[in-house]
Design an enzyme around this catalytic site. Structure first.
Site, PDB file in Angstrom:
ATOM      1  CG  PHE A 256      15.134  46.550  66.694  1.00  0.00           C
ATOM      2  CD1 PHE A 256      13.787  46.796  66.904  1.00  0.00           C
ATOM      3  CD2 PHE A 256      15.617  46.648  65.391  1.00  0.00           C
ATOM      4  CE1 PHE A 256      12.937  47.134  65.843  1.00  0.00           C
ATOM      5  CE2 PHE A 256      14.781  46.989  64.334  1.00  0.00           C
ATOM      6  CZ  PHE A 256      13.443  47.227  64.568  1.00  0.00           C
TER       7      PHE A 256
ATOM      8  CE  LYS B  77      25.528  42.697  70.183  1.00  0.00           C
ATOM      9  NZ  LYS B  77      24.543  43.787  69.968  1.00  0.00           N
TER      10      LYS B  77
ATOM     11  CD  GLU C 104      23.413  48.081  69.232  1.00  0.00           C
ATOM     12  OE1 GLU C 104      22.986  46.908  69.201  1.00  0.00           O
ATOM     13  OE2 GLU C 104      24.190  48.543  68.371  1.00  0.00           O
TER      14      GLU C 104
ATOM     15  CB  SER D 223      20.144  43.864  58.514  1.00  0.00           C
ATOM     16  OG  SER D 223      21.323  44.267  59.154  1.00  0.00           O
TER      17      SER D 223
ATOM     18  CB  CYS E 225      12.250  38.760  59.840  1.00  0.00           C
ATOM     19  SG  CYS E 225      11.842  37.314  60.780  1.00  0.00           S
TER      20      CYS E 225
ATOM     21  CD  GLU F 252      14.307  43.603  56.131  1.00  0.00           C
ATOM     22  OE1 GLU F 252      15.518  43.817  56.346  1.00  0.00           O
ATOM     23  OE2 GLU F 252      13.672  42.728  56.732  1.00  0.00           O
TER      24      GLU F 252
HETATM   25  P1  NAD Z   1      20.953  44.685  62.708  1.00  0.00           P
HETATM   26  O1  NAD Z   1      21.554  43.856  61.648  1.00  0.00           O
HETATM   27  O2  NAD Z   1      21.153  46.161  62.658  1.00  0.00           O
HETATM   28  O3  NAD Z   1      21.473  44.229  64.144  1.00  0.00           O
HETATM   29  C1  NAD Z   1      21.474  42.873  64.534  1.00  0.00           C
HETATM   30  C2  NAD Z   1      22.614  42.641  65.522  1.00  0.00           C
HETATM   31  O4  NAD Z   1      23.862  42.919  64.884  1.00  0.00           O
HETATM   32  C3  NAD Z   1      22.537  43.541  66.745  1.00  0.00           C
HETATM   33  O5  NAD Z   1      22.869  42.786  67.884  1.00  0.00           O
HETATM   34  C4  NAD Z   1      23.577  44.612  66.463  1.00  0.00           C
HETATM   35  O6  NAD Z   1      24.174  45.123  67.631  1.00  0.00           O
HETATM   36  C5  NAD Z   1      24.607  43.877  65.625  1.00  0.00           C
HETATM   37  N1  NAD Z   1      25.287  44.760  64.669  1.00  0.00           N
HETATM   38  C6  NAD Z   1      24.811  45.916  64.137  1.00  0.00           C
HETATM   39  N2  NAD Z   1      25.714  46.437  63.286  1.00  0.00           N
HETATM   40  C7  NAD Z   1      26.776  45.597  63.263  1.00  0.00           C
HETATM   41  C8  NAD Z   1      28.018  45.587  62.554  1.00  0.00           C
HETATM   42  N3  NAD Z   1      28.333  46.547  61.686  1.00  0.00           N
HETATM   43  N4  NAD Z   1      28.860  44.560  62.766  1.00  0.00           N
HETATM   44  C9  NAD Z   1      28.546  43.584  63.620  1.00  0.00           C
HETATM   45  N5  NAD Z   1      27.383  43.544  64.317  1.00  0.00           N
HETATM   46  C10 NAD Z   1      26.502  44.533  64.142  1.00  0.00           C
HETATM   47  O7  NAD Z   1      19.390  44.331  62.710  1.00  0.00           O
HETATM   48  P2  NAD Z   1      18.224  45.033  63.523  1.00  0.00           P
HETATM   49  O8  NAD Z   1      17.947  46.375  62.920  1.00  0.00           O
HETATM   50  O9  NAD Z   1      18.459  44.940  64.985  1.00  0.00           O
HETATM   51  O10 NAD Z   1      17.018  44.038  63.187  1.00  0.00           O
HETATM   52  C11 NAD Z   1      16.253  44.124  62.022  1.00  0.00           C
HETATM   53  C12 NAD Z   1      16.743  43.170  60.962  1.00  0.00           C
HETATM   54  O11 NAD Z   1      16.734  41.841  61.448  1.00  0.00           O
HETATM   55  C13 NAD Z   1      15.846  43.154  59.728  1.00  0.00           C
HETATM   56  O12 NAD Z   1      16.648  43.074  58.589  1.00  0.00           O
HETATM   57  C14 NAD Z   1      15.038  41.887  59.905  1.00  0.00           C
HETATM   58  O13 NAD Z   1      14.526  41.327  58.717  1.00  0.00           O
HETATM   59  C15 NAD Z   1      16.036  40.996  60.519  1.00  0.00           C
HETATM   60  N6  NAD Z   1      15.417  39.878  61.200  1.00  0.00           N
HETATM   61  C16 NAD Z   1      15.535  38.650  60.632  1.00  0.00           C
HETATM   62  C17 NAD Z   1      14.934  37.561  61.228  1.00  0.00           C
HETATM   63  C18 NAD Z   1      15.056  36.201  60.626  1.00  0.00           C
HETATM   64  O14 NAD Z   1      14.827  35.229  61.314  1.00  0.00           O
HETATM   65  N7  NAD Z   1      15.421  36.072  59.370  1.00  0.00           N
HETATM   66  C19 NAD Z   1      14.222  37.723  62.424  1.00  0.00           C
HETATM   67  C20 NAD Z   1      14.124  39.001  62.977  1.00  0.00           C
HETATM   68  C21 NAD Z   1      14.742  40.077  62.360  1.00  0.00           C
END
Ligand code: NAD
Length: 498
Positions: free
Chosen positions: A149, A173, A176, A226, A281, A383
């Site tokens: 997000f 994708k 959401e 994450s 991040c 985190e």
């Molecule tokens: P998230 O892991 O909740 O969601 C990321 C994606 O995974 C979304 O598209 C979501 O719909 C999907 N998703 C969520 N739950 C899922 C499941 N159980 N199974 C499969 N897919 C699923 O992350 P977020 O809250 O949207 O973003 C924040 C996280 O992203 C933080 O941990 C942050 O550090 C990380 N991040 C990392 C980087 C990097 O380059 N390392 C960059 C930006 C954000």
């Protein structure tokens, strides 16, 4: 109320699964729309469109694909104000940060516009008698990106711009929670000249992600989110024969040596810890001052700096940061603040309970500052992804380096010092993927590659830069020999420009 669509084969398409997610305005806490959550059949429809578009797109000469990138960049720039407002209205970050999010994406589009050069192969003449060897970087086919997000413009561009420039067709994708800007980007890519089916956006949750990971026609998946989910995506995608890169969470440390320029340190760490409400991040949520005097001065000055921070709605030009993305996320951050207190850290500034007049239901939480945090605390190991800065005091540079090295995450790290020797030694030794020297958020520019170590990234290649082109292409190597024979003049045909 807005009801969003998918964008498949160049068209806005209604969701057919019957499942929808609420889309919030973090400034007010109100539901502002609904986003369709795709099922397997909707992913299959997008894959079929991308598959049909692939042969012609892959066969385009690279300079034509580059021209689409140039035009896409121009269109995004022309729509910058609207896109930034849309992004802030779903994410909650202030407009200046939304513009930065889009601009960082455009930097990668600009990089991708160099694809004629980037995608060139290699050639060896006379590798054997009359034998030449050459290699080509070919696109993979239908590829997918799954994004978080927190950067709804930049991260989709990291993936889609490079993948599409390389000749792949793409299914995004997005999160959401922040789907509107990604949908607009796909529309603008079509307008820029990418044929229908080249860039598709399918909204959804775990169901859509699993459908992507299992679909036999998707050749590569790039994920950012994450760590637990990154690891799951990496393992599941690889088990289904896909090339996968999966970036995860972070807990970046900022090491402050006694000789650092403390004015710069305080200014930089305020921005890096609290900017975008800490939902980055590459945020800097851990400060490690070396020596008691450094720590005492840093904490006192940081306390003053925090007192000057303004939290406001995302359209408030005076605000340094806005609300976080959801009520659940705000409550999770508040729980971590309480955990820090319960674990015995000293809460110097408590950001909980912030209410903004007229926006009492918005997802606001103020900046928090902890001192005397220790490495055994769970609030340090996890985190938090919010506006919380934790100070872990160290006696020596070696101890400070060990903290960053021993942490489960290894995305970014920064060191503040005037000593070139200390900085050089630190950069060489620390077990972290991206290092800043007097630079608090060391996000590599688009023509270098972005990626962390340890639980911050699963897979071998990083985002954009040279690794981006490697990830979205595969190498074919040709060894050729031609039969002897008399070559008449007519054998030489000079190709004309298409
Ligand atoms: P998230 O892991 O909740 O969601 C990321 C994606 O995974 C979304 O598209 C979501 O719909 C999907 N998703 C969520 N739950 C899922 C499941 N159980 N199974 C499969 N897919 C699923 O992350 P977020 O809250 O949207 O973003 C924040 C996280 O992203 C933080 O941990 C942050 O550090 C990380 N991040 C990392 C980087 C990097 O380059 N390392 C960059 C930006 C954000």
């Amino acid at each position: 109320m807005r009801r969003l669509n998918h964008f498949i084969d160049g068209q806005n398409v209604s969701g057919t699964s019957g499942r929808f997610g609420d889309l919030f305005d973090p400034n007010t806490g109100a539901v502002q729309g609904q986003v369709p959550l795709a099922d397997i059949s909707e992913i299959a429809t997008a894959v079929a469109a991308a598959r049909a578009a692939f042969p012609a797109w892959a066969a385009q000469n690279p300079q034509r694909r580059a021209r689409v990138m140039f035009e896409f960049k121009r269109l995004v720039e022309a729509n910058m104000d609207d896109l930034a407002a849309l992004l802030s209205s779903e994410h909650g970050k202030v407009i200046a940060d939304s513009r930065g999010d889009i601009q960082r994406g455009l930097d990668v589009v600009e990089f991708a516009a160099g694809i004629p050069h980037l995608q060139k192969g290699e050639f060896t003449e006379n590798a054997g008698p009359g034998i030449d060897v050459y290699s080509m970087r070919q696109p993979l086919g239908v590829c997918a990106g799954i994004t978080p997000f927190n950067f709804p413009a930049m991260i989709p561009c990291w993936m889609a711009a490079v993948a599409i420039a390389c000749g792949n067709t793409f299914i995004l994708k997005p999160s959401e929670k922040t789907p509107s800007v990604p949908l607009r980007l796909a529309e603008l890519m079509l307008q820029a000249g990418a044929p229908a089916g080249v860039f598709n956006v399918v909204n959804g949750d775990k169901v859509a992600v699993d459908a992507i990971l299992h679909h036999p026609d998707i050749k590569a998946v790039s994920f950012v989110g994450s760590s637990d989910i990154a690891q799951y995506v990496y393992a599941t995608g690889a088990a289904h024969g896909k090339r996968v890169q999966a970036m995860g969470g972070a807990k970046n440390h900022g090491i402050i040596l006694p000789d650092a320029d403390m004015d710069q340190v305080v200014r930089d760490i305020v921005g890096a810890a609290f900017g975008s409400a800490g939902e980055r991040c590459m945020a800097l949520p851990v400060a490690v001052p070396v020596g008691k005097n450094t720590a005492d001065e840093f904490v006192a000055r940081m306390q003053d700096a925090i007192a000057g921070l303004k939290v406001g709605i995302s359209t408030d030009a005076q605000a340094q940061f806005g609300p976080v993305v959801s009520a659940a996320h705000r409550d999770r951050i508040a729980r971590y603040v309480q955990m820090g207190v319960d674990e015995g850290a000293e809460l110097v500034v408590d950001g909980r309970g912030l209410e903004l007049q007229g926006h009492e239901n918005g997802f606001f939480i103020g900046p928090s500052l902890f001192d005397h945090v220790t490495p055994d605390m769970q609030s340090y190991r996890d985190e938090i992804f919010g506006p919380v800065l934790q100070v872990v005091r160290a006696e020596t540079l070696a101890q400070a380096t060990h903290l960053a090295t021993a942490h489960q995450y290894g995305n970014g790290v920064a060191i503040f010092t005037r000593s070139g020797r200390a900085a050089r030694e630190f950069a060489a030794r620390v077990d972290v993927g991206m290092v800043g020297i007097n630079v608090p958020i060391p996000v590599p520019v688009s023509y270098h590659s972005f990626g962390g170590w340890k639980r911050s990234a699963f897979g071998d290649t990083n985002q954009h830069g040279p690794d981006g082109v490697r990830f979205w292409t595969r190498i074919k190597t040709v060894t050729e020999r031609w039969p002897d024979g008399d070559i008449g003049d007519q054998a030489f045909v000079i190709p004309t420009m298409g």
